[in-house]
Scaffold this motif. Sequence first.
Motif, short mmCIF file in Angstrom:
data_model
loop_
_atom_site.label_atom_id
_atom_site.label_comp_id
_atom_site.label_asym_id
_atom_site.label_seq_id
_atom_site.Cartn_x
_atom_site.Cartn_y
_atom_site.Cartn_z
N HIS A 214 0.87 -1.18 0.00
CA HIS A 214 0.00 0.00 0.00
C HIS A 214 0.91 1.23 0.00
N MET A 215 0.57 2.25 -0.77
CA MET A 215 1.42 3.45 -0.80
C MET A 215 0.62 4.73 -1.04
N SER A 216 0.89 5.75 -0.21
CA SER A 216 0.34 7.10 -0.41
C SER A 216 -1.18 7.07 -0.58
N GLU A 217 -1.83 6.31 0.30
CA GLU A 217 -3.30 6.20 0.22
C GLU A 217 -3.97 7.46 0.75
N HIS A 251 -3.24 2.06 -4.47
CA HIS A 251 -3.78 3.39 -4.17
C HIS A 251 -3.02 4.52 -4.86
N ALA A 252 -1.82 4.88 -4.35
CA ALA A 252 -1.04 5.98 -4.95
C ALA A 252 -1.92 7.19 -5.24
N VAL A 253 -2.68 7.59 -4.22
CA VAL A 253 -3.64 8.70 -4.39
C VAL A 253 -2.91 10.05 -4.37
N HIS A 254 -1.97 10.19 -3.44
CA HIS A 254 -1.33 11.50 -3.23
C HIS A 254 0.07 11.50 -3.83
N LEU A 255 0.16 11.94 -5.08
CA LEU A 255 1.44 11.95 -5.80
C LEU A 255 1.74 13.32 -6.37
N THR A 256 3.01 13.68 -6.39
CA THR A 256 3.46 14.90 -7.08
C THR A 256 3.84 14.54 -8.51
N ASP A 257 4.06 15.55 -9.34
CA ASP A 257 4.50 15.30 -10.73
C ASP A 257 5.81 14.51 -10.74
N GLU A 258 6.72 14.88 -9.82
CA GLU A 258 8.02 14.21 -9.77
C GLU A 258 7.86 12.74 -9.40
N ASN A 273 -7.99 2.16 -6.81
CA ASN A 273 -9.16 1.66 -6.07
C ASN A 273 -10.19 2.77 -5.93
N PRO A 274 -10.86 3.16 -7.02
CA PRO A 274 -11.70 4.36 -6.94
C PRO A 274 -12.82 4.28 -5.91
N GLY A 275 -13.51 3.14 -5.83
CA GLY A 275 -14.64 3.02 -4.90
C GLY A 275 -14.22 3.11 -3.45
N SER A 276 -13.21 2.33 -3.08
CA SER A 276 -12.71 2.34 -1.71
C SER A 276 -12.13 3.70 -1.33
N ASN A 277 -11.37 4.32 -2.24
CA ASN A 277 -10.78 5.63 -1.95
C ASN A 277 -11.85 6.71 -1.76
#
Length: 433
Positions: A214-217, A251-258, A273-277
Amino acid sequence: MSSHKWLIKNGKFAVSDPEWRIVSGYMLIEDDRISYIGEDLPEGTEGIPVHDGKHQLFIPGLINTHGHAAMSLLRGYGDDLALQVWLQEKMWPMEEKFTAEDVYWGTSLSVLEMLRGGTTAFLDMYDQMNQVAKVAEESGIRASLMRGAIGFGSDELRAFKLKEAMTFAREWHNQADGRITTMLSPHSPYTCGPEFIEKFVEAAHELDLPLHTHMSETAAEVEQNVKEYGLRPVAHLEKLGFFSRPSLVAHAVHLTDEEIEVLAKYNVAVAHNPGSNLKLASGVARVPELLKAGVVVSLATDGAASNNNLDMFEEMRLAALIHKGVSGDPTAVPATEALRMGTEYGAKSIYVKDTGVLAPGKKADFIAIDLDQAHFLPYTDLISHVIYSASSKDVQHVWVDGKQLVKNGEMLTLDEERIKREAQAAFEGLTSR
């Protein structure tokens, strides 16, 4: 040994080489593979079994690339809460009580729901994974399985979890006629210390297996990573060598361009995971930007305790809709791309070759949708209809490895009535313990 051949006639087949198109006619299956799709009756098919595909659309089986199948036992238990509250106060205390039998029946309930809803392959990260593998083996579904390891507790406990994860991965990889593959999976950067993650990376190199985490959820999880390690999760995992293996992050919801560039550079796949998020208010992942950067983005339901169903048609539709709404761009994720995310990109994400598309030489993992219904008419654009009109209830037949697992909505390999009874009893047992 002579091969087992059978034919579908009068069908409509969704093929994607390179653009999606509908082929009307025939599909020939030999053993576990598709050997022909076309408008003309192939030669050498006299006297073989025939399935009449009239009013049916055949698409690749859907692939659910992140979940915790046994958590179907906690569906509806602790809804409308923030992620950390939901985990710490509702999920983890209940999950501590799970027996091997609970995991078996919870997984059976999920696999029953997935297969009947057209999901032919799923990824599962959990504990008591021998039970999950047993259900996958019995049901006929394809599965990418791993013992998820949370790094809390003593050094001894961590060493035990790593050993268990490696043993499971070694023993079950390529089992069940190759339908089961394995990965290694430290739970997340916020539940696993750097040394623990590094040990998983070493193990993945040793066993030549992919990694999943799981990452950056949530935004809070990203902030916690910065506070504890001075780095955001992507840079943190990069530094720990995580991306030196083929890897998939959930997840990887919160990411910067970099960070998107870093994921693209290492060919890291993302399970969206659009529904769960949405339900946990974790946010909306930057899927159009990820896709533009060349990142493989697949779809997942997460566990049924945070969704609360395992309907991959719903995830495809959400993926097509929410990114339009958030970006103001109606072309952000077209139906054609959403369908690839649910099929072809799913196979790539879990590192399973030869599935995810309908084409000669590929595995015969596919489903039939009943088109003879009001919400599919008129037959303007069937790919669009799959995304914007269909639901898991429209799935009529399901095949994996050329074997039929669902026929006219009925399970052929699992005892549906018993599973429903045992799952309810398992939940009642958990609440009374």
